[in-house]
Design a protein around this motif. Structure first.
Motif, PDB file in Angstrom:
ATOM      1  N   LYS A  27      -5.045 -44.931   6.782  1.00  0.00           N
ATOM      2  CA  LYS A  27      -4.375 -44.874   5.522  1.00  0.00           C
ATOM      3  C   LYS A  27      -4.909 -45.860   4.628  1.00  0.00           C
ATOM      4  O   LYS A  27      -5.114 -45.442   3.262  1.00  0.00           O
ATOM      5  CB  LYS A  27      -2.779 -45.274   5.707  1.00  0.00           C
ATOM      6  CG  LYS A  27      -1.979 -44.875   4.517  1.00  0.00           C
ATOM      7  CD  LYS A  27      -0.311 -45.340   4.802  1.00  0.00           C
ATOM      8  CE  LYS A  27       0.451 -45.263   3.702  1.00  0.00           C
ATOM      9  NZ  LYS A  27       1.868 -45.351   4.113  1.00  0.00           N
ATOM     10  N   LEU A  28      -5.494 -47.068   4.897  1.00  0.00           N
ATOM     11  CA  LEU A  28      -5.817 -48.187   4.365  1.00  0.00           C
ATOM     12  C   LEU A  28      -7.102 -47.948   3.730  1.00  0.00           C
ATOM     13  O   LEU A  28      -7.612 -47.888   2.588  1.00  0.00           O
ATOM     14  CB  LEU A  28      -6.010 -49.275   4.887  1.00  0.00           C
ATOM     15  CG  LEU A  28      -4.677 -50.044   5.373  1.00  0.00           C
ATOM     16  CD1 LEU A  28      -4.862 -51.459   6.232  1.00  0.00           C
ATOM     17  CD2 LEU A  28      -3.696 -50.334   4.297  1.00  0.00           C
ATOM     18  N   GLN A  55     -11.815 -52.810 -10.804  1.00  0.00           N
ATOM     19  CA  GLN A  55     -12.396 -53.768  -9.746  1.00  0.00           C
ATOM     20  C   GLN A  55     -11.464 -54.780  -9.379  1.00  0.00           C
ATOM     21  O   GLN A  55     -11.393 -55.299  -8.298  1.00  0.00           O
ATOM     22  CB  GLN A  55     -13.678 -54.368 -10.661  1.00  0.00           C
ATOM     23  CG  GLN A  55     -14.856 -53.208 -10.471  1.00  0.00           C
ATOM     24  CD  GLN A  55     -16.146 -53.780 -11.204  1.00  0.00           C
ATOM     25  OE1 GLN A  55     -15.966 -54.365 -12.258  1.00  0.00           O
ATOM     26  NE2 GLN A  55     -17.225 -53.038 -11.086  1.00  0.00           N
ATOM     27  N   LYS A  56     -10.771 -55.408 -10.478  1.00  0.00           N
ATOM     28  CA  LYS A  56      -9.738 -56.472 -10.327  1.00  0.00           C
ATOM     29  C   LYS A  56      -8.639 -55.979  -9.385  1.00  0.00           C
ATOM     30  O   LYS A  56      -8.157 -56.638  -8.595  1.00  0.00           O
ATOM     31  CB  LYS A  56      -8.996 -56.766 -11.740  1.00  0.00           C
ATOM     32  CG  LYS A  56      -8.376 -57.950 -11.783  1.00  0.00           C
ATOM     33  CD  LYS A  56      -7.811 -58.089 -13.491  1.00  0.00           C
ATOM     34  CE  LYS A  56      -8.096 -59.622 -13.469  1.00  0.00           C
ATOM     35  NZ  LYS A  56      -7.260 -59.770 -14.990  1.00  0.00           N
ATOM     36  N   LEU A  57      -8.324 -54.579  -9.790  1.00  0.00           N
ATOM     37  CA  LEU A  57      -7.337 -54.081  -8.681  1.00  0.00           C
ATOM     38  C   LEU A  57      -7.966 -54.113  -7.294  1.00  0.00           C
ATOM     39  O   LEU A  57      -6.972 -54.436  -6.416  1.00  0.00           O
ATOM     40  CB  LEU A  57      -6.959 -52.766  -9.010  1.00  0.00           C
ATOM     41  CG  LEU A  57      -5.954 -51.941  -8.406  1.00  0.00           C
ATOM     42  CD1 LEU A  57      -4.431 -52.816  -8.648  1.00  0.00           C
ATOM     43  CD2 LEU A  57      -5.717 -50.363  -8.879  1.00  0.00           C
ATOM     44  N   MET A  58      -9.220 -53.814  -7.096  1.00  0.00           N
ATOM     45  CA  MET A  58      -9.672 -53.535  -5.687  1.00  0.00           C
ATOM     46  C   MET A  58      -9.736 -55.284  -5.229  1.00  0.00           C
ATOM     47  O   MET A  58      -9.347 -55.304  -3.973  1.00  0.00           O
ATOM     48  CB  MET A  58     -10.965 -53.283  -5.803  1.00  0.00           C
ATOM     49  CG  MET A  58     -11.731 -53.057  -4.749  1.00  0.00           C
ATOM     50  SD  MET A  58     -11.336 -51.923  -3.514  1.00  0.00           S
ATOM     51  CE  MET A  58     -12.074 -50.518  -4.006  1.00  0.00           C
ATOM     52  N   ILE A  59     -10.041 -55.989  -5.930  1.00  0.00           N
ATOM     53  CA  ILE A  59     -10.278 -57.282  -5.393  1.00  0.00           C
ATOM     54  C   ILE A  59      -8.960 -57.821  -5.018  1.00  0.00           C
ATOM     55  O   ILE A  59      -8.708 -58.629  -3.985  1.00  0.00           O
ATOM     56  CB  ILE A  59     -10.798 -58.307  -6.330  1.00  0.00           C
ATOM     57  CG1 ILE A  59     -12.320 -58.126  -6.531  1.00  0.00           C
ATOM     58  CG2 ILE A  59     -10.526 -59.898  -6.166  1.00  0.00           C
ATOM     59  CD1 ILE A  59     -12.934 -58.667  -7.979  1.00  0.00           C
ATOM     60  N   LYS A  60      -7.660 -57.553  -5.807  1.00  0.00           N
ATOM     61  CA  LYS A  60      -6.325 -57.959  -5.232  1.00  0.00           C
ATOM     62  C   LYS A  60      -5.833 -57.148  -4.282  1.00  0.00           C
ATOM     63  O   LYS A  60      -4.582 -57.468  -3.803  1.00  0.00           O
ATOM     64  CB  LYS A  60      -5.568 -57.857  -6.599  1.00  0.00           C
ATOM     65  CG  LYS A  60      -6.009 -59.127  -7.684  1.00  0.00           C
ATOM     66  CD  LYS A  60      -5.061 -59.323  -8.767  1.00  0.00           C
ATOM     67  CE  LYS A  60      -5.617 -60.536  -9.645  1.00  0.00           C
ATOM     68  NZ  LYS A  60      -4.729 -60.866 -10.814  1.00  0.00           N
ATOM     69  N   SER A  61      -6.257 -56.080  -3.888  1.00  0.00           N
ATOM     70  CA  SER A  61      -5.730 -55.130  -3.078  1.00  0.00           C
ATOM     71  C   SER A  61      -5.810 -55.649  -1.591  1.00  0.00           C
ATOM     72  O   SER A  61      -6.885 -55.984  -1.029  1.00  0.00           O
ATOM     73  CB  SER A  61      -6.830 -53.643  -2.985  1.00  0.00           C
ATOM     74  OG  SER A  61      -6.379 -52.925  -2.051  1.00  0.00           O
ATOM     75  N   ARG A  62      -4.347 -55.512  -1.138  1.00  0.00           N
ATOM     76  CA  ARG A  62      -4.228 -55.876   0.270  1.00  0.00           C
ATOM     77  C   ARG A  62      -5.206 -55.007   1.322  1.00  0.00           C
ATOM     78  O   ARG A  62      -5.425 -55.626   2.085  1.00  0.00           O
ATOM     79  CB  ARG A  62      -2.795 -56.049   0.471  1.00  0.00           C
ATOM     80  CG  ARG A  62      -2.587 -56.366   2.076  1.00  0.00           C
ATOM     81  CD  ARG A  62      -0.869 -56.515   2.231  1.00  0.00           C
ATOM     82  NE  ARG A  62      -0.622 -57.304   3.480  1.00  0.00           N
ATOM     83  CZ  ARG A  62      -0.453 -56.453   4.479  1.00  0.00           C
ATOM     84  NH1 ARG A  62      -0.173 -55.197   4.549  1.00  0.00           N
ATOM     85  NH2 ARG A  62      -0.179 -57.152   5.868  1.00  0.00           N
ATOM     86  N   ALA A  63      -5.114 -53.833   1.035  1.00  0.00           N
ATOM     87  CA  ALA A  63      -5.898 -52.894   2.054  1.00  0.00           C
ATOM     88  C   ALA A  63      -7.333 -53.210   1.966  1.00  0.00           C
ATOM     89  O   ALA A  63      -7.928 -53.226   3.077  1.00  0.00           O
ATOM     90  CB  ALA A  63      -5.714 -51.308   1.306  1.00  0.00           C
ATOM     91  N   ALA A  64      -7.739 -53.443   0.853  1.00  0.00           N
ATOM     92  CA  ALA A  64      -9.440 -53.840   0.772  1.00  0.00           C
ATOM     93  C   ALA A  64      -9.373 -55.209   1.453  1.00  0.00           C
ATOM     94  O   ALA A  64     -10.520 -55.312   2.377  1.00  0.00           O
ATOM     95  CB  ALA A  64      -9.798 -53.764  -0.642  1.00  0.00           C
ATOM     96  N   LEU A  66      -7.773 -56.318   4.180  1.00  0.00           N
ATOM     97  CA  LEU A  66      -7.664 -56.325   5.563  1.00  0.00           C
ATOM     98  C   LEU A  66      -8.823 -55.421   5.933  1.00  0.00           C
ATOM     99  O   LEU A  66      -9.435 -55.832   7.352  1.00  0.00           O
ATOM    100  CB  LEU A  66      -6.505 -55.162   5.584  1.00  0.00           C
ATOM    101  CG  LEU A  66      -4.992 -56.018   5.746  1.00  0.00           C
ATOM    102  CD1 LEU A  66      -3.727 -55.154   5.853  1.00  0.00           C
ATOM    103  CD2 LEU A  66      -4.796 -57.012   6.814  1.00  0.00           C
ATOM    104  N   LEU A  67      -9.232 -54.563   5.266  1.00  0.00           N
ATOM    105  CA  LEU A  67     -10.645 -53.906   5.714  1.00  0.00           C
ATOM    106  C   LEU A  67     -11.757 -54.548   5.838  1.00  0.00           C
ATOM    107  O   LEU A  67     -12.502 -54.499   6.796  1.00  0.00           O
ATOM    108  CB  LEU A  67     -10.691 -52.322   4.943  1.00  0.00           C
ATOM    109  CG  LEU A  67      -9.668 -51.201   5.247  1.00  0.00           C
ATOM    110  CD1 LEU A  67     -10.154 -50.420   3.984  1.00  0.00           C
ATOM    111  CD2 LEU A  67      -9.943 -50.758   6.467  1.00  0.00           C
ATOM    112  N   ALA A  68     -11.860 -55.497   4.878  1.00  0.00           N
ATOM    113  CA  ALA A  68     -12.991 -56.614   4.788  1.00  0.00           C
ATOM    114  C   ALA A  68     -12.951 -57.429   6.197  1.00  0.00           C
ATOM    115  O   ALA A  68     -13.902 -57.784   6.740  1.00  0.00           O
ATOM    116  CB  ALA A  68     -12.990 -57.475   3.658  1.00  0.00           C
ATOM    117  N   VAL A  69     -11.768 -58.024   6.439  1.00  0.00           N
ATOM    118  CA  VAL A  69     -11.444 -58.851   7.713  1.00  0.00           C
ATOM    119  C   VAL A  69     -11.818 -58.148   8.831  1.00  0.00           C
ATOM    120  O   VAL A  69     -12.455 -58.741   9.891  1.00  0.00           O
ATOM    121  CB  VAL A  69     -10.043 -59.479   7.672  1.00  0.00           C
ATOM    122  CG1 VAL A  69      -9.850 -59.982   8.911  1.00  0.00           C
ATOM    123  CG2 VAL A  69     -10.092 -60.536   6.476  1.00  0.00           C
TER     124      VAL A  69
END
Length: 82
Positions: A27-28, A55-64, A66-69
């Protein structure tokens, strides 16, 4: 006081415990992919302000985040930095 801080660190904003294994990864991934697609289409149309907003929304996104980690900690396990 310290015990309450630990409790807060292990919970999400809605009060439910964060369980790494219970995160809906597909889902993420879908959510982040759709946002990436929106950024791409806005850039193709030449809508620079909209691109920056997304892009700002992407940077602040919790989903992004979590996926990066997840990529750093799990997916990249086999590659060693030299």
């Amino acid at each position: 006081m310290k015990a309450s801080n630990q409790k807060c660190e292990n919970q999400s904003t809605d009060g439910k415990p964060n369980e790494w294994k219970n995160i809906p990864w597909r889902k993420l991934e879908r959510k982040v992919y759709k946002l990436q697609k929106r950024i791409y289409t806005a850039s193709q149309r030449g809508e620079t302000p909209q691109v920056r907003k997304l892009q700002k929304l992407m940077i602040k996104s919790r989903a992004a985040k979590l996926l990066a980690v997840r990529r750093v900690t799990q997916d990249n396990k086999g590659s060693a930095a030299r």
